[in-house]
Design a protein around this motif. Structure first.
Motif, mmCIF file in Angstrom:
data_model
loop_
_atom_site.group_PDB
_atom_site.id
_atom_site.type_symbol
_atom_site.label_atom_id
_atom_site.label_comp_id
_atom_site.label_asym_id
_atom_site.label_seq_id
_atom_site.Cartn_x
_atom_site.Cartn_y
_atom_site.Cartn_z
ATOM 1 N N TRP A 378 11.527 16.225 34.506
ATOM 2 C CA TRP A 378 11.575 17.568 33.944
ATOM 3 C C TRP A 378 10.199 17.987 33.447
ATOM 4 O O TRP A 378 9.420 17.158 32.982
ATOM 5 C CB TRP A 378 12.613 17.619 32.821
ATOM 6 N N PRO A 379 9.894 19.294 33.540
ATOM 7 C CA PRO A 379 8.562 19.781 33.169
ATOM 8 C C PRO A 379 8.224 19.496 31.711
ATOM 9 O O PRO A 379 9.105 19.499 30.839
ATOM 10 C CB PRO A 379 8.646 21.291 33.424
ATOM 11 N N ALA A 380 6.944 19.250 31.460
ATOM 12 C CA ALA A 380 6.479 19.043 30.088
ATOM 13 C C ALA A 380 6.891 20.230 29.219
ATOM 14 O O ALA A 380 6.951 21.373 29.682
ATOM 15 C CB ALA A 380 4.957 18.885 30.073
ATOM 16 N N GLN A 381 7.181 19.930 27.954
ATOM 17 C CA GLN A 381 7.598 20.904 26.942
ATOM 18 C C GLN A 381 8.992 21.475 27.186
ATOM 19 O O GLN A 381 9.406 22.428 26.525
ATOM 20 C CB GLN A 381 6.578 22.042 26.809
ATOM 21 N N SER A 382 9.755 20.891 28.125
ATOM 22 C CA SER A 382 11.157 21.295 28.276
ATOM 23 C C SER A 382 11.938 20.896 27.030
ATOM 24 O O SER A 382 11.630 19.904 26.353
ATOM 25 C CB SER A 382 11.783 20.634 29.503
ATOM 26 N N ILE A 383 12.962 21.649 26.730
ATOM 27 C CA ILE A 383 13.845 21.374 25.594
ATOM 28 C C ILE A 383 15.063 20.597 26.098
ATOM 29 O O ILE A 383 15.664 20.972 27.105
ATOM 30 C CB ILE A 383 14.304 22.675 24.918
ATOM 31 N N ALA A 482 8.919 18.137 23.106
ATOM 32 C CA ALA A 482 7.579 17.590 22.906
ATOM 33 C C ALA A 482 6.562 18.686 23.194
ATOM 34 O O ALA A 482 6.508 19.210 24.318
ATOM 35 C CB ALA A 482 7.347 16.390 23.821
ATOM 36 N N VAL A 483 5.775 19.046 22.173
ATOM 37 C CA VAL A 483 4.748 20.082 22.308
ATOM 38 C C VAL A 483 3.408 19.479 21.908
ATOM 39 O O VAL A 483 3.185 19.139 20.737
ATOM 40 C CB VAL A 483 5.075 21.314 21.441
#
Length: 576
Positions: A378-383, A482-483
């Motif tokens: 899954w793409p970075a910063q996905s919830i 993750a941000v």
């Protein structure tokens, strides 16, 4: 303003009409169940399955059955599901006589022989299991307490009820004994409580050390016997004599099968002299005896007066039950996967997964951590969000991992655990107390009856203050994102932050669960398999849903209406 008021009145009137309709339906439904408990519309047919040289049989029991399920009693739908799966896998129920003949005469049993039983002699267990027995043509034994059958409490079956059940062919009668009471009881602070009848125990958390009245000598505040060996013999034998008298009055008969309370004590932790008195009476009165309640399999070498039965916990998954049975026998038992299309999205290790549109249930192998990994990254910063509904006394986790950076968020003993790591470097761990769980004393079940010394009673509680009963479940919403170098976490309506060693790239999502080993639990025998329940698992980014197990709006409306209806029906059944 007047128009709004008029609209409010109309809305209230609509709600009243809907509520009235639901209540009428509920009364009709409750009446139907009462009728079903009195009149049996079908009759059991002896199965035609050929017997063979089976090495043994599986025995399972349910403490109680109610309409919707509770912390102590399995719901009728879950019972129906479990027994249907056993039927599909080739299990055939067997009678008490078949067990007796198997051990005494060597008479063969069906290949997958199942002894099914229900305990405590509850009326609702009979009502809410009857339809399933009829559907599957299954036979079961209802264990009762003799004194409850003579009481005026509608919660318990009477001699007349039992006779009608036996006449239907679907039921046989067994006994848990004469009555239930506790002896040699002490409070958590070491205070002596003596003998207490079970019906007089209003708060079981106030009793720490105790035994059941057939399990030991009566002892004083220093744990010194206050009765001689002869007096103990007379007291125990009188209980068996009273039991026989109660069962045989009013034209009743003494059951052939006995399941002593409490389970697991005989041939294990009981004083030798007390054991001999129980053994003499049991073998004089009964033809078979189920002693333990944490194992399911009985082979041909088992003593007919020391049989096993597995008491199915209402919070267990179906795979939990099947895995226990499989591990204890050489029977061909297959786990259930549920929705195969959803199951193909996940890789499950060290356990088994059952997948439905709303729920992912992961069951661990004994003493292992079960995990399920989504096959897509899954793409970075996905919830990522999900409802955690597994037992509090366990570890239920969600992990985001890009192969180097890993963030694992867990619920354990009502604490939030946040573990982060970067490659092979030592992980960082935070522990945060979550708001207290509100659980009721009636959810607490005794499970540590044993022999003990006076010194042990004065050492305080055996139960750590941070532990909970094993039947208390999480009901937590968890949201993680993750941000950059931060991990943003929401649990219900509380917000938490943790540092990441470096920014998390496109990641894999891993759900997992593990039994929590503890020396200070509320139950004596604990199963090291764990069920992790995850509901409404959603992965999203920029408000776009990338993956979801959440039900549609129409399905949620339907489920909400069903729940409301069930609550109304349950109220009328419990009240009337």
């Amino acid at each position: 303003m007047a128009k709004n008021k008029e609209l409010n009145v109309k809305a209230k009137n609509r709600h009243k009409v809907i509520r009235t309709i639901l209540e009428v339906i509920a009364i009709i439904a409750a009446g139907f169940f009462v009728i079903k408990s009195v009149f049996f519309l079908y009759h059991y047919e002896e199965p035609k399955a050929a017997a063979n040289d089976a090495k043994g049989f599986v025995a399972i029991s349910y403490f109680g059955v109610d309409r919707s399920g509770s912390t102590k009693h399995i719901g009728r739908e879950q019972l129906n599901k479990q027994l249907n799966i056993l039927k599909e896998q080739g299990f055939t129920t067997i009678s008490q006589r078949q067990i007796i003949d198997f051990y005494n005469k060597g008479t063969p049993l069906p290949e997958k022989a199942l002894f099914l039983s229900f305990e405590d002699g509850r009326t609702d267990s009979s009502i809410f299991s009857q339809a399933t027995l009829e559907e599957l043509n299954f036979k079961a034994t209802m264990f009762t307490y003799a004194d409850n059958m003579q009481s005026k409490d509608n919660k318990f079956l009477t001699t007349k009820d039992i006779q009608a059940m036996v006449d239907s062919g679907y039921w046989e009668h067994g006994t848990n004994g004469n009555h239930l009471s506790y002896i040699n009881a002490y409070a958590p602070n070491g205070g002596y409580l003596g003998e207490i009848a079970e019906k007089n125990v209003t708060d079981k958390t106030k009793i720490e050390y105790y035994n059941h009245f057939l399990m030991d000598y009566l002892r004083d505040e220093y744990m010194i016997p206050k009765e001689t060996n002869e007096e103990m013999d007379i007291r125990l034998t009188n209980e068996y004599t009273k039991m026989k008298k109660l069962y045989t009055q009013d034209g009743g008969t003494l059951p052939k099968a006995y399941a002593i309370m409490h389970s697991n004590a005989m041939y294990n932790m009981m004083d030798d002299s007390v054991e001999k008195v129980n053994e003499r009476n049991i073998q004089h009165l009964f033809s078979l005896h189920f002693n333990t309640n944490h194992q399911s399999y009985n082979d041909a070498e088992q003593n007919i007066y020391n049989l096993n039965r597995l008491q199915i916990a209402p919070f267990w998954s179906t795979n939990h039950m099947l895995l226990k049975m499989k591990d204890e026998s050489d029977l061909d038992i297959k786990m259930v996967t549920g929705n195969k299309k959803l199951a193909n999205d996940w890789i499950v290790e060290q356990g088994y997964g059952e997948f439905t549109k709303q729920q992912i249930i992961l069951t661990s192998e004994a003493s292992k951590e079960v995990s399920a990994t989504l096959t897509k990254k899954w793409p970075a910063q996905s919830i990522v969000e999900a409802d955690f509904n597994g037992a509090i006394m366990g570890t239920q986790s969600m992990t985001l991992s890009d192969g180097v950076v890993k963030a694992k968020i867990s619920l354990q003993k009502n604490k939030l655990l946040i573990a982060t790591e970067n490659g092979y470097k030592k992980s960082q761990l935070q522990k945060i107390n979550l708001p207290e769980i509100d659980w009721k004393n009636e959810n607490y079940a005794f499970g540590k009856a044993t022999n003990y010394t006076y010194l042990e009673t004065q050492q305080g509680s055996r139960v750590n203050s941070e532990t909970y009963p094993n039947n208390i479940m999480n009901d937590r919403y968890v949201r993680v994102q993750a941000v950059k170098n931060k991990l943003l976490i929401t649990v219900d309506d509380k917000y938490y932050e943790a540092k990441l060693p470096k920014e998390l790239a496109d990641f894999a999502l891993i759900l997992s669960g593990e039994h929590l080993t503890s020396d200070s639990e509320k139950e004596q025998y604990t199963d090291t398999r764990y069920d992790a329940f995850f509901e409404d698992v959603i992965v999203s980014k920029n408000r776009e849903i990338l993956y979801s197990t959440r039900a549609s709006v129409a399905e949620r409306v339907r489920d909400s209406a069903k729940k409301q209806y069930d609550n109304v029906v349950d109220f009328f059944i419990q009240t009337f």
